[in-house]
Write a protein that holds these residues in place. Structure first.
Motif, mmCIF file in Angstrom:
data_model
loop_
_atom_site.group_PDB
_atom_site.id
_atom_site.type_symbol
_atom_site.label_atom_id
_atom_site.label_comp_id
_atom_site.label_asym_id
_atom_site.label_seq_id
_atom_site.Cartn_x
_atom_site.Cartn_y
_atom_site.Cartn_z
ATOM 1 N N ARG A 1 106.244 113.004 9.993
ATOM 2 C CA ARG A 1 107.712 112.907 10.025
ATOM 3 C C ARG A 1 108.151 111.677 10.833
ATOM 4 O O ARG A 1 109.122 111.008 10.495
ATOM 5 C CB ARG A 1 108.305 114.173 10.678
ATOM 6 C CG ARG A 1 108.457 115.382 9.792
ATOM 7 C CD ARG A 1 109.644 115.304 8.837
ATOM 8 N NE ARG A 1 110.894 115.020 9.521
ATOM 9 C CZ ARG A 1 111.640 115.933 10.131
ATOM 10 N NH1 ARG A 1 111.244 117.194 10.180
ATOM 11 N NH2 ARG A 1 112.784 115.585 10.716
ATOM 12 N N GLN B 1 114.942 120.457 7.118
ATOM 13 C CA GLN B 1 114.033 119.648 7.934
ATOM 14 C C GLN B 1 113.790 120.269 9.300
ATOM 15 O O GLN B 1 112.704 120.151 9.861
ATOM 16 C CB GLN B 1 114.594 118.237 8.079
ATOM 17 C CG GLN B 1 114.473 117.398 6.830
ATOM 18 C CD GLN B 1 115.009 115.994 7.013
ATOM 19 O OE1 GLN B 1 115.846 115.743 7.874
ATOM 20 N NE2 GLN B 1 114.545 115.077 6.190
ATOM 21 N N GLU B 2 114.802 120.920 9.851
ATOM 22 C CA GLU B 2 114.661 121.487 11.189
ATOM 23 C C GLU B 2 114.186 122.938 11.170
ATOM 24 O O GLU B 2 113.824 123.485 12.200
ATOM 25 C CB GLU B 2 116.003 121.405 11.928
ATOM 26 C CG GLU B 2 116.509 119.983 12.126
ATOM 27 C CD GLU B 2 115.505 119.092 12.839
ATOM 28 O OE1 GLU B 2 114.813 119.581 13.751
ATOM 29 O OE2 GLU B 2 115.394 117.899 12.465
ATOM 30 N N SER B 3 114.214 123.581 9.991
ATOM 31 C CA SER B 3 113.839 124.994 9.920
ATOM 32 C C SER B 3 112.338 125.140 9.716
ATOM 33 O O SER B 3 111.613 124.161 9.531
ATOM 34 C CB SER B 3 114.574 125.675 8.766
ATOM 35 O OG SER B 3 114.004 125.278 7.526
ATOM 36 N N GLU C 1 119.433 118.636 6.594
ATOM 37 C CA GLU C 1 119.194 118.785 8.028
ATOM 38 C C GLU C 1 118.618 120.158 8.352
ATOM 39 O O GLU C 1 117.673 120.288 9.135
ATOM 40 C CB GLU C 1 120.518 118.583 8.777
ATOM 41 C CG GLU C 1 120.394 118.713 10.290
ATOM 42 C CD GLU C 1 121.751 118.612 10.982
ATOM 43 O OE1 GLU C 1 121.818 118.987 12.156
ATOM 44 O OE2 GLU C 1 122.723 118.170 10.330
ATOM 45 N N TRP C 2 119.181 121.189 7.707
ATOM 46 C CA TRP C 2 118.704 122.554 7.981
ATOM 47 C C TRP C 2 117.251 122.725 7.554
ATOM 48 O O TRP C 2 116.424 123.254 8.302
ATOM 49 C CB TRP C 2 119.601 123.574 7.255
ATOM 50 C CG TRP C 2 118.979 124.937 7.191
ATOM 51 C CD1 TRP C 2 118.564 125.702 8.236
ATOM 52 C CD2 TRP C 2 118.659 125.671 6.002
ATOM 53 N NE1 TRP C 2 118.016 126.880 7.769
ATOM 54 C CE2 TRP C 2 118.061 126.880 6.406
ATOM 55 C CE3 TRP C 2 118.845 125.429 4.641
ATOM 56 C CZ2 TRP C 2 117.646 127.840 5.491
ATOM 57 C CZ3 TRP C 2 118.432 126.393 3.733
ATOM 58 C CH2 TRP C 2 117.841 127.572 4.149
ATOM 59 N N LYS D 1 108.125 123.201 7.285
ATOM 60 C CA LYS D 1 106.802 123.297 7.905
ATOM 61 C C LYS D 1 105.911 124.285 7.143
ATOM 62 O O LYS D 1 104.715 124.055 6.967
ATOM 63 C CB LYS D 1 106.933 123.729 9.367
ATOM 64 C CG LYS D 1 107.325 122.592 10.303
ATOM 65 C CD LYS D 1 107.155 122.983 11.755
ATOM 66 C CE LYS D 1 107.402 121.782 12.672
ATOM 67 N NZ LYS D 1 107.166 122.100 14.091
ATOM 68 N N ASP E 1 104.377 116.745 12.362
ATOM 69 C CA ASP E 1 105.195 115.994 13.324
ATOM 70 C C ASP E 1 104.847 114.503 13.318
ATOM 71 O O ASP E 1 105.735 113.640 13.419
ATOM 72 C CB ASP E 1 105.013 116.573 14.728
ATOM 73 C CG ASP E 1 105.611 117.970 14.867
ATOM 74 O OD1 ASP E 1 106.526 118.294 14.083
ATOM 75 O OD2 ASP E 1 105.162 118.723 15.749
#
Length: 813
Positions: free
Chosen positions: A725, A680-682, A677-678, A686, A722
């Protein structure tokens, strides 16, 4: 194997009072026997000449008899650095000319003029010195079939420097293609610092044919003489990394020697140490600087001055730590921690560069943990032990780039190309499913992007043969191909147009007219920042220092294990300086020592906050990842985390509530959900996606006559990221980005090993105040955003306050 050494070569060696060394003769014998070869030999052992000896022999009149010398390309030499290729050219021309061999040698890299590049394809030299990226581009031309058809040998120098990374993936694919174009081609690799020669034999060989690669071990040379420089009157610093305390002593070392080579681990530190040396250079000794951001002209000027013996010292980064042969260097200085015994050996070998004379080196630790690391590296060098990276599966983004290069050269049959690709160790894992996914991506961009014509790069005709969708795709590929994705750079120029080099876009964006900064050994004032240029003029004003981003050199597992063993070897502390020994003794008295058999975690209050320090020794990347995950878990548990700071050795996390039991924060299941989760969101995923999207050809950095800014590339890749994903989460490039983020940016392997070790080795010590071992990481708090080196004085003041509390022994532990 017995070598048949041509008399011309024997005479040339004897004329210099040299002899053909055993390993050089064995390289010639392996070539005569039709075998590939891996040569592992100490610096100064004549590796490069050993690699080229079969080529020189092929052009000796005694072997040619009355036949004419081969026309066309005979030998490729591939190196990781442009400077190395130019250095090799200088050192090869002499024996070729003195033996009178009909051999033409040229270099080809990104710095080579376009007209010469074009001529090299139609009228190639006998020996071409190049880089992996330039070789891949050559293979993308239709005339590559004719150009490489005559190739007899490829020599890969300093193979350890890039075989285990993406540049190695690209080279492995190029080797497979070259072998298909020239079945008679022999593969040769050279290195001074291999911890696992068998692994590199397997990488060098066509897949499954390791027995075709001869392993040649070089003659042993004189052992290196490595010393650790210590302050003459002061103590080894608590914090800081620049080693500025040693500048005065370093200058005296330069005065005593003919030539001193000073290595730093970052471009920023190269500029900073160079300026510090000039501040104390009362005799105006000629001192130069060399790093990858400087212009081609500036680098060549310095390299030429060093080759002619005109410099007393040169401050450099890794841009010069591979293979450059300047025999008049008396001493090598490593500023800051070496991070690995192999890297240190490589750099130390630049001194003397002769097998029968010891290389001299000075290590300058920036702080006390770096002293321990320097001692561990010295011990490893003295023991002849090396460290190295493991091989991993080749990147799918690199494979996509190679497929496009092949399509640019000629239409291809997918079954034939797959067999060719699978002949390399890096891509032997590619099965039909993986192959079709990558092929589909190159053809359409993938399911979510196939409706857009711009992503249609190759098409399959009625005969099942793949070809370019449009001829212009070849030009686009060649403009954008490459593996090294640096931070976006802006050119630093004088108003007359003369370039000094490049600085990062992020740094340039902070500049305004009138600002000053130090670069290329000069103090510069900004006149304007326009498009992709920073227009400057020289100034006598004091300067800021450019802060380059770039990757941190990781502490190797081998050195980390050595440091942990040293910490519990109490008898061995006697050889340390008094202040370092006292530091460890007070730590041992007040708390515990981290060692090979435990994971020490300390908790203590300080400045109205509660701190927990984890002594991991897993390197900065893994510690950064662990810090992010621990603070998330602390937040979920209501411990009100405030932040964390990490170095290679430890991680300090603070919050408003104490951590009574760190075990739940370190359970391995943190990698199953929270890590995913970290990431993917950090920004990490990217950032990785941006790199693989550029390498894989999804996003173009360059258009004819124009280059996208870093901001434009980031905007494009973020937008596509984006979309993928949401609509195609199993996209090939998302998979490639994941692999990068896990392995390179977060060091998931070392992190996983640490968490597993914590389950039965966790040692938690609760203290009333900061411990001595915690001081080096504690002084970093609040300083991370300030350029290293510039804050060393402030760090010392902060350290003295913390150290006085940590080292006080007037109460019970």
């Amino acid at each position: 194997m017995q070598a048949d050494i041509p008399p011309e070569i024997e005479r040339w060696f004897s004329g210099r009072d040299w002899r053909v060394r055993r390993h050089q003769a064995e390289m010639l014998a392996a070539a005569d026997a039709g075998k590939h070869a891996l040569l592992v030999a100490d610096t100064g052992a004549g590796k490069t000449l050993g690699g080229f000896l079969p080529t020189l022999a092929d052009f000796c009149p005694s072997r040619l008899a009355d036949a004419a010398a081969q026309d066309g390309l005979h030998t490729l030499y591939v190196s990781p650095l442009k400077a190395l290729a130019h250095d090799v050219q200088r050192n090869l021309v002499t024996p070729v000319e003195e033996m009178g061999l009909p051999l033409r040698i040229e270099t080809r890299s990104g710095d080579t003029p376009s007209d010469r590049k074009k001529r090299q394809r139609t009228k190639p030299p006998h020996v071409l010195l190049t880089t992996p990226e330039s070789l891949s581009l050559l293979l993308s031309y239709p005339d590559s079939f004719e150009l490489f058809g005559s190739l007899k040998r490829i020599v890969i120098d300093e193979v350890h420097a890039f075989a285990t990374g993406k540049r190695g993936d690209l080279l492995a694919l190029s080797l497979a293609r070259l072998q298909a174009l020239a079945p008679q081609m022999q593969r040769v690799a050279l290195s001074a610092t291999l911890a696992n020669p068998e692994g590199f034999r397997e990488w060098l060989a066509p897949w499954g044919e390791i027995d075709t690669v001869a392993l040649v071990q070089g003659e042993e040379g004189a052992p290196a003489q490595v010393e650790i420089l210590l302050p003459e009157e002061e103590r080894v610093p608590w914090g800081g990394h620049a080693g500025t305390w040693a500048v005065g002593q370093l200058y005296q070392t330069i005065r005593k020697n003919r030539t001193t080579l000073v290595f730093t681990n970052t471009r920023f530190l190269a500029e900073f140490i160079f300026q510090q040396l000039w501040d104390v250079n009362e005799e105006t000794l000629p001192i130069g600087i060399h790093h990858g951001s400087l212009s081609k002209e500036a680098r060549r000027k310095v390299e030429g001055a060093m080759a002619r013996g005109e410099l007393r010292a040169l401050v450099a980064t890794a841009s010069l730590d591979l293979g450059v042969d300047w025999g008049d260097i008396d001493c090598v200085v490593q500023m800051g921690a070496p991070k690995g015994s192999s890297r240190l050996l490589q750099r130390v070998g630049r001194a003397n560069h002769r097998l029968d004379q010891p290389s001299r080196a000075l290590l300058v630790p920036g702080n006390r943990f770096e002293f321990l690391e320097a001692q561990a590296a010295k011990d490893a060098v003295d023991a002849g032990q090396r460290d190295g990276e493991e091989f991993r599966p080749g990147g799918l983004d690199v494979l996509a780039q190679h497929i496009m290069a092949c399509a640019c050269a000629a239409p291809f049959d997918e079954a034939i190309l797959l067999a060719e690709i699978r002949s390399s160790l890096a891509y032997a894992y590619v099965d039909e499913t993986v192959w079709q996914r990558v092929l589909n991506y190159v053809a359409t961009g993938g399911y979510a992007l196939k409706a857009y014509d711009k992503f249609r790069r190759i098409v399959r005709d009625k005969q099942g043969v793949w070809r370019l969708s449009h001829p212009e795709m070849a030009a686009k590929h060649r403009l954008n191909a490459g593996i090294i994705i640096d931070s976006e750079m802006l050119e630093v120029r004088f108003r007359n147009g003369r370039s000094l080099g490049r600085v990062e876009e992020r740094f340039a964006a902070s500049l305004s007219a009138g600002d000053t900064f130090a670069f290329a050994g000069q103090s510069l004032e900004v006149e304007s920042v326009k498009d992709m240029d920073v227009i400057v003029r020289a100034t006598a004003k004091s300067a800021m220092i450019p802060s380059y981003g770039g990757a941190r050199m990781p502490l190797t597992t081998h050195l980390a294990d050595r440091v942990r063993a040293m910490l519990v070897d109490r008898a061995g502390w006697a050889r340390f300086p008094d202040d370092v020994r006292e530091w460890l003794e007070v730590q041992d008295w007040r708390s515990q020592m981290p060692g090979p058999d435990n994971l020490l975690v300390e908790s203590f209050p300080h400045s109205k906050r509660h701190y927990t320090v984890y002594y991991t020794f897993t390197g900065w990347n893994a510690n950064q990842s662990l810090g992010m995950l621990i603070t998330k878990r602390m937040e979920d548990r209501g411990l009100m985390p405030g932040g964390f700071v990490a170095n290679d050795y430890s991680l300090a996390v603070w919050g408003l509530k104490p951590v009574a039991d760190p075990a739940p924060l370190l359970s391995p299941d943190i990698l199953a959900h929270e890590f995913v989760e970290w990431v993917q969101e950090s920004y990490l995923l990217k950032r990785s996606f941006r790199e693989v999207a550029v390498i894989g050809g999804l996003v173009e950095r360059q258009h004819p006559g124009k280059r996208k800014s870093g901001r434009q590339v980031t905007f494009s890749t973020d937008l596509i990221y984006d979309v993928l994903r949401k609509y195609e989460p199993d996209h090939v490039l998302l998979e490639a980005a994941w692999a990068d983020a896990r392995e390179r940016l977060t060091d998931i392997g070392r992190l996983q090993e640490l968490l597993e070790r914590s389950q039965d080795q966790l040692l938690h010590v609760e203290l009333e105040r900061v411990s001595p071992l915690a001081v080096p990481v504690m002084v970093m708090i609040g300083r991370e955003s300030v350029p290293q080196g510039a804050v060393d004085d402030e760090l010392l003041l902060e350290a003295e306050s913390l150290a006085s509390a940590a080292m006080r022994v007037d109460d019970q532990p």
